[in-house]
Design a protein around this motif. Structure first.
Motif, PDB file in Angstrom:
ATOM      1  N   ARG A   1       0.828  -1.198   0.000  1.00  8.23           N
ATOM      2  CA  ARG A   1       0.000   0.000   0.000  1.00  8.23           C
ATOM      3  C   ARG A   1       0.863   1.250   0.000  1.00  8.23           C
ATOM      4  O   ARG A   1       0.585   2.216  -0.738  1.00  8.23           O
ATOM      5  N   GLU A   2       1.899   1.250   0.857  1.00  9.31           N
ATOM      6  CA  GLU A   2       2.761   2.413   0.908  1.00  9.31           C
ATOM      7  C   GLU A   2       3.476   2.641  -0.425  1.00  9.31           C
ATOM      8  O   GLU A   2       3.631   3.769  -0.889  1.00  9.31           O
ATOM      9  N   TRP A   3       3.941   1.543  -1.045  1.00  8.69           N
ATOM     10  CA  TRP A   3       4.601   1.689  -2.350  1.00  8.69           C
ATOM     11  C   TRP A   3       3.626   2.224  -3.418  1.00  8.69           C
ATOM     12  O   TRP A   3       4.014   3.022  -4.300  1.00  8.69           O
ATOM     13  N   ALA A   4       2.400   1.839  -3.339  1.00  8.21           N
ATOM     14  CA  ALA A   4       1.401   2.339  -4.287  1.00  8.21           C
ATOM     15  C   ALA A   4       1.199   3.841  -4.111  1.00  8.21           C
ATOM     16  O   ALA A   4       1.093   4.596  -5.087  1.00  8.21           O
ATOM     17  N   ILE A   5       1.153   4.275  -2.813  1.00  4.09           N
ATOM     18  CA  ILE A   5       0.993   5.709  -2.551  1.00  4.09           C
ATOM     19  C   ILE A   5       2.195   6.491  -3.082  1.00  4.09           C
ATOM     20  O   ILE A   5       2.066   7.550  -3.695  1.00  4.09           O
ATOM     21  N   VAL A   6       3.418   5.960  -2.827  1.00  4.68           N
ATOM     22  CA  VAL A   6       4.621   6.624  -3.320  1.00  4.68           C
ATOM     23  C   VAL A   6       4.617   6.711  -4.838  1.00  4.68           C
ATOM     24  O   VAL A   6       4.965   7.736  -5.427  1.00  4.68           O
ATOM     25  N   ALA A   7       4.185   5.644  -5.475  1.00  2.79           N
ATOM     26  CA  ALA A   7       4.134   5.655  -6.943  1.00  2.79           C
ATOM     27  C   ALA A   7       3.147   6.686  -7.470  1.00  2.79           C
ATOM     28  O   ALA A   7       3.401   7.390  -8.447  1.00  2.79           O
ATOM     29  N   MET A   8       1.987   6.780  -6.800  1.00  2.00           N
ATOM     30  CA  MET A   8       0.984   7.748  -7.232  1.00  2.00           C
ATOM     31  C   MET A   8       1.490   9.174  -7.045  1.00  2.00           C
ATOM     32  O   MET A   8       1.302  10.033  -7.927  1.00  2.00           O
ATOM     33  N   VAL A   9       2.145   9.432  -5.886  1.00  5.96           N
ATOM     34  CA  VAL A   9       2.681  10.773  -5.654  1.00  5.96           C
ATOM     35  C   VAL A   9       3.751  11.116  -6.687  1.00  5.96           C
ATOM     36  O   VAL A   9       3.806  12.223  -7.219  1.00  5.96           O
ATOM     37  N   ALA A  10       4.630  10.159  -6.978  1.00  3.52           N
ATOM     38  CA  ALA A  10       5.674  10.393  -7.971  1.00  3.52           C
ATOM     39  C   ALA A  10       5.083  10.666  -9.346  1.00  3.52           C
ATOM     40  O   ALA A  10       5.549  11.537 -10.093  1.00  3.52           O
ATOM     41  N   ALA A  11       3.999   9.925  -9.694  1.00  2.00           N
ATOM     42  CA  ALA A  11       3.354  10.136 -10.983  1.00  2.00           C
ATOM     43  C   ALA A  11       2.742  11.528 -11.065  1.00  2.00           C
ATOM     44  O   ALA A  11       2.825  12.219 -12.094  1.00  2.00           O
ATOM     45  N   VAL A  12       2.103  11.955  -9.957  1.00  2.86           N
ATOM     46  CA  VAL A  12       1.501  13.289  -9.942  1.00  2.86           C
ATOM     47  C   VAL A  12       2.584  14.362 -10.079  1.00  2.86           C
ATOM     48  O   VAL A  12       2.430  15.346 -10.826  1.00  2.86           O
ATOM     49  N   LEU A  13       3.716  14.210  -9.347  1.00  6.23           N
ATOM     50  CA  LEU A  13       4.805  15.177  -9.445  1.00  6.23           C
ATOM     51  C   LEU A  13       5.376  15.232 -10.848  1.00  6.23           C
ATOM     52  O   LEU A  13       5.645  16.320 -11.390  1.00  6.23           O
ATOM     53  N   LEU A  14       5.572  14.052 -11.467  1.00  9.41           N
ATOM     54  CA  LEU A  14       6.080  14.034 -12.845  1.00  9.41           C
ATOM     55  C   LEU A  14       5.096  14.708 -13.802  1.00  9.41           C
ATOM     56  O   LEU A  14       5.497  15.425 -14.732  1.00  9.41           O
ATOM     57  N   GLY A  15       3.789  14.469 -13.586  1.00  9.01           N
ATOM     58  CA  GLY A  15       2.784  15.103 -14.435  1.00  9.01           C
ATOM     59  C   GLY A  15       2.794  16.617 -14.300  1.00  9.01           C
ATOM     60  O   GLY A  15       2.694  17.348 -15.293  1.00  9.01           O
ATOM     61  N   LEU A  16       2.903  17.109 -13.044  1.00  7.59           N
ATOM     62  CA  LEU A  16       2.970  18.550 -12.836  1.00  7.59           C
ATOM     63  C   LEU A  16       4.223  19.146 -13.462  1.00  7.59           C
ATOM     64  O   LEU A  16       4.179  20.232 -14.082  1.00  7.59           O
ATOM     65  N   MET A  17       5.357  18.465 -13.302  1.00  5.41           N
ATOM     66  CA  MET A  17       6.588  18.953 -13.912  1.00  5.41           C
ATOM     67  C   MET A  17       6.467  18.999 -15.430  1.00  5.41           C
ATOM     68  O   MET A  17       6.910  19.952 -16.078  1.00  5.41           O
ATOM     69  N   TRP A  18       5.893  17.977 -16.028  1.00  2.00           N
ATOM     70  CA  TRP A  18       5.716  17.946 -17.481  1.00  2.00           C
ATOM     71  C   TRP A  18       4.815  19.091 -17.953  1.00  2.00           C
ATOM     72  O   TRP A  18       5.068  19.723 -18.973  1.00  2.00           O
ATOM     73  N   TYR A  19       3.749  19.364 -17.176  1.00  3.03           N
ATOM     74  CA  TYR A  19       2.809  20.417 -17.565  1.00  3.03           C
ATOM     75  C   TYR A  19       3.471  21.787 -17.510  1.00  3.03           C
ATOM     76  O   TYR A  19       3.359  22.585 -18.453  1.00  3.03           O
ATOM     77  N   PHE A  20       4.164  22.077 -16.392  1.00  2.21           N
ATOM     78  CA  PHE A  20       4.739  23.409 -16.224  1.00  2.21           C
ATOM     79  C   PHE A  20       6.008  23.627 -17.040  1.00  2.21           C
ATOM     80  O   PHE A  20       6.308  24.748 -17.423  1.00  2.21           O
ATOM     81  N   LEU A  21       6.774  22.546 -17.263  1.00  3.53           N
ATOM     82  CA  LEU A  21       8.044  22.700 -17.961  1.00  3.53           C
ATOM     83  C   LEU A  21       7.943  22.484 -19.468  1.00  3.53           C
ATOM     84  O   LEU A  21       8.775  22.986 -20.214  1.00  3.53           O
ATOM     85  N   VAL A  22       6.950  21.711 -19.915  1.00  2.00           N
ATOM     86  CA  VAL A  22       6.855  21.380 -21.345  1.00  2.00           C
ATOM     87  C   VAL A  22       5.544  21.870 -21.952  1.00  2.00           C
ATOM     88  O   VAL A  22       5.527  22.637 -22.922  1.00  2.00           O
ATOM     89  N   THR A  23       4.425  21.443 -21.394  1.00  2.00           N
ATOM     90  CA  THR A  23       3.134  21.743 -22.020  1.00  2.00           C
ATOM     91  C   THR A  23       2.818  23.232 -22.008  1.00  2.00           C
ATOM     92  O   THR A  23       2.433  23.811 -23.037  1.00  2.00           O
ATOM     93  N   GLN A  24       2.964  23.875 -20.840  1.00  2.00           N
ATOM     94  CA  GLN A  24       2.614  25.289 -20.749  1.00  2.00           C
ATOM     95  C   GLN A  24       3.478  26.176 -21.649  1.00  2.00           C
ATOM     96  O   GLN A  24       2.947  27.065 -22.333  1.00  2.00           O
ATOM     97  N   PRO A  25       4.832  26.001 -21.721  1.00  2.00           N
ATOM     98  CA  PRO A  25       5.611  26.806 -22.675  1.00  2.00           C
ATOM     99  C   PRO A  25       5.191  26.603 -24.131  1.00  2.00           C
ATOM    100  O   PRO A  25       5.171  27.552 -24.920  1.00  2.00           O
ATOM    101  N   LEU A  26       4.855  25.342 -24.472  1.00  2.00           N
ATOM    102  CA  LEU A  26       4.405  25.093 -25.844  1.00  2.00           C
ATOM    103  C   LEU A  26       3.078  25.780 -26.132  1.00  2.00           C
ATOM    104  O   LEU A  26       2.866  26.311 -27.227  1.00  2.00           O
ATOM    105  N   GLN A  27       2.170  25.774 -25.169  1.00  3.03           N
ATOM    106  CA  GLN A  27       0.901  26.460 -25.362  1.00  3.03           C
ATOM    107  C   GLN A  27       1.115  27.967 -25.521  1.00  3.03           C
ATOM    108  O   GLN A  27       0.392  28.633 -26.270  1.00  3.03           O
TER     109      GLN A  27
END
Length: 215
Positions: free
Chosen positions: A11-37
């Motif tokens: 369960r703890e590993w699943a939570i860590v994975a979800m948090v890491a996925a959310v952080l990676l998604g936010l980083m991708w949005y602010f660093l890649v998607t938003q500049p392209l838009q």
């Protein structure tokens, strides 16, 4: 730290994975998607500009044959005009014509001087300036200037300068109402000194013995 990781369950590993996925998604949005838009309007404007230039280029390409025909027609007209210029100055004939026009118009030709003129950069053409000084009331001067337009010789008139002559105390009423005007002007006549191209018929040079050809 190793012991803590060892005690973590699934369960703890699943939570860590979800948090890491959310952080990676936010980083991708602010660093890649938003500049392209943010660049989308700039890219769209560049696309519109290139589209406009493309349309202009295609329109110019379609008009190119007509432009070439126009250039060829203007060049033929220029050659025809040059052929109609006299090969010599013929100043004697010009001066005689000016004197005749002055007599018929009622103006007094006070001075006439010859000088080199400006051919306006046209190759094979020589310009000759004739500086005239005439004296007459305005009606006669007007007739003289109008008669200059009818000379059988291509010429231009420039430097027209009018000054009111002094009537003096003994002038009559008619002289006071219609005073004498001293006029100076420059008439430029042109002579063709080059060799015009022969006239063409149907796009082909004229043959000897035909109109426009050489004998």
């Amino acid at each position: 730290m190793v012991a803590l990781l060892a005690r973590m369950g699934q369960r703890e590993w699943a939570i860590v994975a979800m948090v890491a996925a959310v952080l990676l998604g936010l980083m991708w949005y602010f660093l890649v998607t938003q500049p392209l838009q943010g660049r989308i309007p700039e890219i769209q404007a560049e696309v519109d500009r290139l589209t406009t230039e493309r349309d202009r280029g295609r329109a110019a390409q379609r008009a190119l044959p007509q432009l070439r025909e126009t250039i060829a027609r203007l060049d033929a007209e220029r050659q025809q005009f040059l052929r109609e210029l006299p090969p010599t100055e013929q100043l004697g004939r010009v001066l005689a014509s000016l004197a005749q026009q002055a007599r018929e118009s009622g103006v007094v030709l006070r001075a006439l001087n010859r000088g080199a003129g400006d051919n306006q950069g046209v190759a094979g053409v020589r310009a000759t300036n004739l500086a005239l000084q005439v004296e007459s009331p305005f009606p006669e001067l007007y007739v003289f200037l109008r008669n200059l337009e009818g000379l059988q010789r291509f010429a231009t008139v420039s430097g027209l300068n009018l000054t009111l002559g002094s009537s003096g105390p003994a002038a009559t009423v008619d002289q006071a109402n219609n005073p004498t005007i001293n006029t100076s002007l420059t008439m430029t006549v042109y002579t063709y000194t080059g060799q015009a191209q022969p006239a063409t018929q149907g796009g082909q040079p004229a043959q000897p013995g035909q109109p426009g050809g050489r004998p």
